[in-house]
Design an enzyme around this catalytic site. Structure first.
Site, PDB file in Angstrom:
ATOM      1  N   ASP A  91     -20.532 -38.002  40.397  1.00  0.00           N
ATOM      2  CA  ASP A  91     -20.982 -38.103  39.394  1.00  0.00           C
ATOM      3  C   ASP A  91     -22.012 -39.062  38.899  1.00  0.00           C
ATOM      4  O   ASP A  91     -22.646 -40.179  38.172  1.00  0.00           O
ATOM      5  CB  ASP A  91     -19.813 -38.499  37.880  1.00  0.00           C
ATOM      6  CG  ASP A  91     -18.872 -37.061  38.348  1.00  0.00           C
ATOM      7  OD1 ASP A  91     -18.867 -36.368  39.377  1.00  0.00           O
ATOM      8  OD2 ASP A  91     -18.135 -37.260  37.859  1.00  0.00           O
ATOM      9  N   LYS A 153     -21.040 -32.021  32.766  1.00  0.00           N
ATOM     10  CA  LYS A 153     -20.418 -32.482  32.574  1.00  0.00           C
ATOM     11  C   LYS A 153     -20.647 -33.715  31.055  1.00  0.00           C
ATOM     12  O   LYS A 153     -21.725 -32.842  31.205  1.00  0.00           O
ATOM     13  CB  LYS A 153     -20.078 -33.777  33.455  1.00  0.00           C
ATOM     14  CG  LYS A 153     -18.608 -34.982  33.114  1.00  0.00           C
ATOM     15  CD  LYS A 153     -18.596 -35.931  34.155  1.00  0.00           C
ATOM     16  CE  LYS A 153     -18.235 -37.056  33.425  1.00  0.00           C
ATOM     17  NZ  LYS A 153     -17.743 -38.149  34.419  1.00  0.00           N
ATOM     18  N   LYS A 182     -17.327 -29.975  33.732  1.00  0.00           N
ATOM     19  CA  LYS A 182     -16.248 -30.965  33.646  1.00  0.00           C
ATOM     20  C   LYS A 182     -16.068 -31.792  32.142  1.00  0.00           C
ATOM     21  O   LYS A 182     -16.807 -31.644  31.757  1.00  0.00           O
ATOM     22  CB  LYS A 182     -16.003 -32.384  34.642  1.00  0.00           C
ATOM     23  CG  LYS A 182     -15.492 -33.236  34.641  1.00  0.00           C
ATOM     24  CD  LYS A 182     -15.540 -34.204  35.672  1.00  0.00           C
ATOM     25  CE  LYS A 182     -15.248 -35.761  35.112  1.00  0.00           C
ATOM     26  NZ  LYS A 182     -15.356 -36.089  36.758  1.00  0.00           N
TER      27      LYS A 182
END
Length: 223
Positions: A91, A153, A182
């Site tokens: 991430d 995300k 996400k």
């Protein structure tokens, strides 16, 4: 149909003062509840990888976290080092300052450099939506779709706000039905998790995974 919340959850501990004992507990909870992954800072990837060896729970590492403002080469190196240490997902945080400065090509190159070092390891790109306009959210989502990253995300959970339903909907509408979205930051109970899933999230980043799967209310201070 009953939602399998556990399969959505990246069980997360990213606090600066997180101890090794707390990371081990995070991993034990993830195994017990069959969460999809744990999400930790790169320095704790070896510990998490050791604790989760032989289980179905994946190890996710954040990169360039939480500001995203470091050198591109440093981000790319950190991603590769985390993967070498046992990370199975990455991430990364975009350079929001570059985006707001109109340095679109540099933002894209930053993401691409990390993606290239990830090879087959899924990459999630953190936008920090609380700092962006809708136009900027769309811009980065389109960029990520072009670069064939695995997920976009919403948030680090360390800025001015976390995931919002309207941002998740916008991200899903932009990237289409296949790419991952996400939702992370301020998802602390089952109702909020369900709202994000209905908005289009396919993964939930939270420190409140146990509360979500048990239907309880987590502490308001959690990730």
């Amino acid at each position: 149909m009953t939602t399998n919340y556990a399969h959505y959850i990246d069980h997360t501990l990213l606090a600066m003062d997180a101890t090794e004992a707390q990371i081990i507990k995070l991993c034990e909870e993830a195994k017990q509840h069959h969460f999809y992954a744990v999400c930790v800072n790169s320095g704790y990837v070896p510990v998490a990888a050791q604790q989760l060896a032989g289980s179905s729970v994946k190890v996710c590492s954040v990169i360039g976290f939480p500001l995203g403002a470091g050198l591109t080469a440093a981000k790319a190196f950190e991603a590769q080092a985390a993967i070498n240490a046992g990370a199975q997902e990455i991430d990364m945080v975009i350079n929001v300052g570059w985006l707001k400065s109109g340095k679109i090509a540099d933002v894209k190159a930053d993401i691409k450099a990390v993606r290239d070092n990830c090879a087959a390891t899924p990459l999630k790109v953190i936008l920090e939506t609380c700092l962006l306009s809708d136009e900027q959210i769309v811009q980065v989502c389109e960029m990520c779709r072009e670069l064939d990253v695995a997920f976009v995300k919403t948030s680090t959970g360390f800025s001015t706000g976390g995931a919002k339903e309207e941002h998740v909907k916008l991200m899903r509408a932009t990237v289409g039905p296949v790419m991952g979205v996400k939702a992370s930051g301020a998802v602390r109970d089952r109702a909020t998790a369900e709202t994000m899933i209905q908005a289009g999230a396919t993964r939930i980043g939270t420190s409140s995974g146990v509360a979500i799967v048990s239907g309880q209310q987590a502490a308001a201070s959690g990730y």
